[in-house]
Scaffold this active site. Structure first.
Site, PDB file in Angstrom:
ATOM      1  N   GLY A  65      92.927  20.713  -9.179  1.00 28.99           N
ATOM      2  CA  GLY A  65      92.254  21.989  -8.987  1.00 28.99           C
ATOM      3  C   GLY A  65      92.962  22.981  -8.081  1.00 28.99           C
ATOM      4  O   GLY A  65      92.313  23.820  -7.465  1.00 28.99           O
ATOM      5  N   ASN A 101      94.762  25.441  -9.131  1.00 27.57           N
ATOM      6  CA  ASN A 101      94.529  26.761  -9.739  1.00 27.57           C
ATOM      7  C   ASN A 101      93.112  27.251  -9.462  1.00 27.57           C
ATOM      8  O   ASN A 101      92.900  28.440  -9.235  1.00 27.57           O
ATOM      9  CB  ASN A 101      94.815  26.720 -11.244  1.00 27.57           C
ATOM     10  CG  ASN A 101      96.293  26.862 -11.528  1.00 27.57           C
ATOM     11  OD1 ASN A 101      96.871  27.926 -11.323  1.00 27.57           O
ATOM     12  ND2 ASN A 101      96.917  25.774 -11.949  1.00 27.57           N
ATOM     13  N   MET A 161      92.260  19.517 -19.268  1.00 28.21           N
ATOM     14  CA  MET A 161      93.172  18.759 -20.132  1.00 28.21           C
ATOM     15  C   MET A 161      92.522  18.262 -21.418  1.00 28.21           C
ATOM     16  O   MET A 161      92.982  17.293 -22.005  1.00 28.21           O
ATOM     17  CB  MET A 161      93.752  17.574 -19.351  1.00 28.21           C
ATOM     18  CG  MET A 161      94.528  17.973 -18.124  1.00 28.21           C
ATOM     19  SD  MET A 161      95.885  19.103 -18.491  1.00 28.21           S
ATOM     20  CE  MET A 161      96.711  19.164 -16.915  1.00 28.21           C
ATOM     21  N   ILE A 182      91.002  19.206 -25.311  1.00 21.58           N
ATOM     22  CA  ILE A 182      90.997  20.214 -26.375  1.00 21.58           C
ATOM     23  C   ILE A 182      89.564  20.382 -26.896  1.00 21.58           C
ATOM     24  O   ILE A 182      88.854  19.399 -27.137  1.00 21.58           O
ATOM     25  CB  ILE A 182      91.986  19.811 -27.488  1.00 21.58           C
ATOM     26  CG1 ILE A 182      93.422  20.001 -26.960  1.00 21.58           C
ATOM     27  CG2 ILE A 182      91.756  20.631 -28.763  1.00 21.58           C
ATOM     28  CD1 ILE A 182      94.520  19.619 -27.917  1.00 21.58           C
ATOM     29  N   LEU A 183      89.144  21.644 -27.032  1.00 22.72           N
ATOM     30  CA  LEU A 183      87.818  21.938 -27.583  1.00 22.72           C
ATOM     31  C   LEU A 183      88.001  22.516 -28.981  1.00 22.72           C
ATOM     32  O   LEU A 183      89.031  23.112 -29.277  1.00 22.72           O
ATOM     33  CB  LEU A 183      87.090  22.949 -26.690  1.00 22.72           C
ATOM     34  CG  LEU A 183      86.882  22.524 -25.232  1.00 22.72           C
ATOM     35  CD1 LEU A 183      86.255  23.664 -24.428  1.00 22.72           C
ATOM     36  CD2 LEU A 183      86.023  21.262 -25.131  1.00 22.72           C
ATOM     37  N   ASN A 236      93.481  30.503 -20.485  1.00 25.64           N
ATOM     38  CA  ASN A 236      94.104  29.248 -20.069  1.00 25.64           C
ATOM     39  C   ASN A 236      95.382  29.562 -19.310  1.00 25.64           C
ATOM     40  O   ASN A 236      96.088  30.509 -19.651  1.00 25.64           O
ATOM     41  CB  ASN A 236      94.443  28.420 -21.321  1.00 25.64           C
ATOM     42  CG  ASN A 236      95.199  27.143 -20.998  1.00 25.64           C
ATOM     43  OD1 ASN A 236      94.837  26.394 -20.095  1.00 25.64           O
ATOM     44  ND2 ASN A 236      96.268  26.880 -21.734  1.00 25.64           N
ATOM     45  N   HIS A 285      99.069  28.050 -18.542  1.00 30.35           N
ATOM     46  CA  HIS A 285      99.995  27.029 -19.031  1.00 30.35           C
ATOM     47  C   HIS A 285     101.280  27.087 -18.205  1.00 30.35           C
ATOM     48  O   HIS A 285     101.815  28.185 -17.975  1.00 30.35           O
ATOM     49  CB  HIS A 285     100.306  27.263 -20.516  1.00 30.35           C
ATOM     50  CG  HIS A 285     101.198  26.199 -21.076  1.00 30.35           C
ATOM     51  ND1 HIS A 285     100.737  24.934 -21.387  1.00 30.35           N
ATOM     52  CD2 HIS A 285     102.526  26.197 -21.331  1.00 30.35           C
ATOM     53  CE1 HIS A 285     101.753  24.205 -21.820  1.00 30.35           C
ATOM     54  NE2 HIS A 285     102.854  24.944 -21.794  1.00 30.35           N
TER      55      HIS A 285
HETATM   56  C1  GAR Z   1      98.717  23.155 -13.826  1.00 34.50           C
HETATM   57  O1  GAR Z   1     100.123  23.176 -13.690  1.00 34.50           O
HETATM   58  C2  GAR Z   1      98.303  23.774 -15.161  1.00 34.50           C
HETATM   59  O2  GAR Z   1      99.084  24.867 -15.526  1.00 34.50           O
HETATM   60  C3  GAR Z   1      98.543  22.621 -16.076  1.00 34.50           C
HETATM   61  O3  GAR Z   1      98.105  21.483 -15.371  1.00 34.50           O
HETATM   62  C4  GAR Z   1      98.213  21.713 -13.971  1.00 34.50           C
HETATM   63  C5  GAR Z   1      96.855  21.512 -13.330  1.00 34.50           C
HETATM   64  O4  GAR Z   1      96.919  21.622 -11.945  1.00 34.50           O
HETATM   65  N1  GAR Z   1      97.847  22.803 -17.312  1.00 34.50           N
HETATM   66  C6  GAR Z   1      98.334  22.410 -18.486  1.00 34.50           C
HETATM   67  O5  GAR Z   1      99.369  21.777 -18.605  1.00 34.50           O
HETATM   68  C7  GAR Z   1      97.474  22.762 -19.697  1.00 34.50           C
HETATM   69  N2  GAR Z   1      98.252  22.702 -20.895  1.00 34.50           N
HETATM   70  P1  GAR Z   1      95.649  21.948 -11.038  1.00 34.50           P
HETATM   71  O6  GAR Z   1      94.517  20.996 -11.456  1.00 34.50           O
HETATM   72  O7  GAR Z   1      96.126  21.666  -9.643  1.00 34.50           O
HETATM   73  O8  GAR Z   1      95.277  23.389 -11.261  1.00 34.50           O
END
Ligand code: GAR
Length: 207
Positions: A12, A14, A91, A93-94, A108, A110
């Site tokens: 989390g 982000n 993580m 897919i819906l 989202n 990425h």
């Molecule tokens: C982040 O780097 C995000 O961009 C990526 O997972 C990480 C989650 O970190 N998401 C993906 O790869 C989706 N395709 P966080 O839980 O610390 O935000």
């Protein structure tokens, strides 16, 4: 004021960037009203609770298939009266029932410059492993609207990050987060909440 529902699965960071941006006034006309996690032990839940944000847990493994899980998520975001749904390290897919209910209202983040290193199977550290394997000199992050196509929706913001010779997937992941993800995700959320994003012919224009 728009209701922002954030979907998470892990650490989390982000989500934390969004909370910090909200508290410092960077997100205008929007408020994180609920955080929904696909995992009961996601640290993201603690981050939300520390800031008195409502949390809900919908464990993916407790549902027989993508359709049943998507229905549960759709019910939850409807109950929360979400104006915007943000996938922040979500993580799972819906299916299209969620996308159809929230057209251009889900975004989202990425950890690569789409269309590189994206699509099914490209998530988390794997994205950075592949970028290093390919030897690209630049990578970065992308915030895009969610459509039926995995990582294929209209691009809202992107930011490039340089790859260094001695990078490991872990050091690269950290730099992409610090220099790109944690900056462009709050910016994109604020632009949405201020009604400054317009989608025409699969392209996003910032008003
Ligand atoms: C982040 O780097 C995000 O961009 C990526 O997972 C990480 C989650 O970190 N998401 C993906 O790869 C989706 N395709 P966080 O839980 O610390 O935000």
């Amino acid at each position: 004021m728009k209701n922002i529902v954030v979907l998470v699965s892990g650490g989390g960071t982000n989500l934390q960037a969004l909370i910090d941006a909200q508290e410092s006034g960077i997100i205008k006309n929007g408020k994180i009203t609920c955080v929904i996690s696909s995992k009961a032990d996601a640290y993201a839940l603690e981050r939300a609770q520390k800031h008195h944000i409502k949390t809900r847990v919908l464990v993916r493994k407790e549902y027989p298939d993508t359709a049943a899980y998507s229905k549960a998520i759709l019910n939850a975001i409807t109950e929360e009266k979400a104006d915007l749904v943000v996938y922040a390290g979500f993580m799972t897919i819906l299916d299209e029932q969620v996308v159809k209910a929230m057209p251009n209202k889900m975004m989202n983040v990425h950890p690569a410059l789409i269309p590189s290193f994206c699509g099914k199977g490209y998530y988390g550290l794997r994205v950075h492993e592949e970028a290093l394997k390919k030897g690209v000199k630049l990578t970065g992050a992308t915030v895009h609207f969610v459509t039926e196509v995995c990582d294929g929706g209209p691009i809202i913001l992107q930011k490039a990050v340089e790859i260094l010779d001695d990078d490991t997937p872990e050091t690269l992941q950290k730099r992409v987060m610090e220099q790109a993800e944690w900056k462009i995700l709050p910016q994109a959320v604020s632009l949405f909440c201020e009604d400054r994003l317009e989608v025409r012919n699969d392209r996003v224009y910032i008003k």
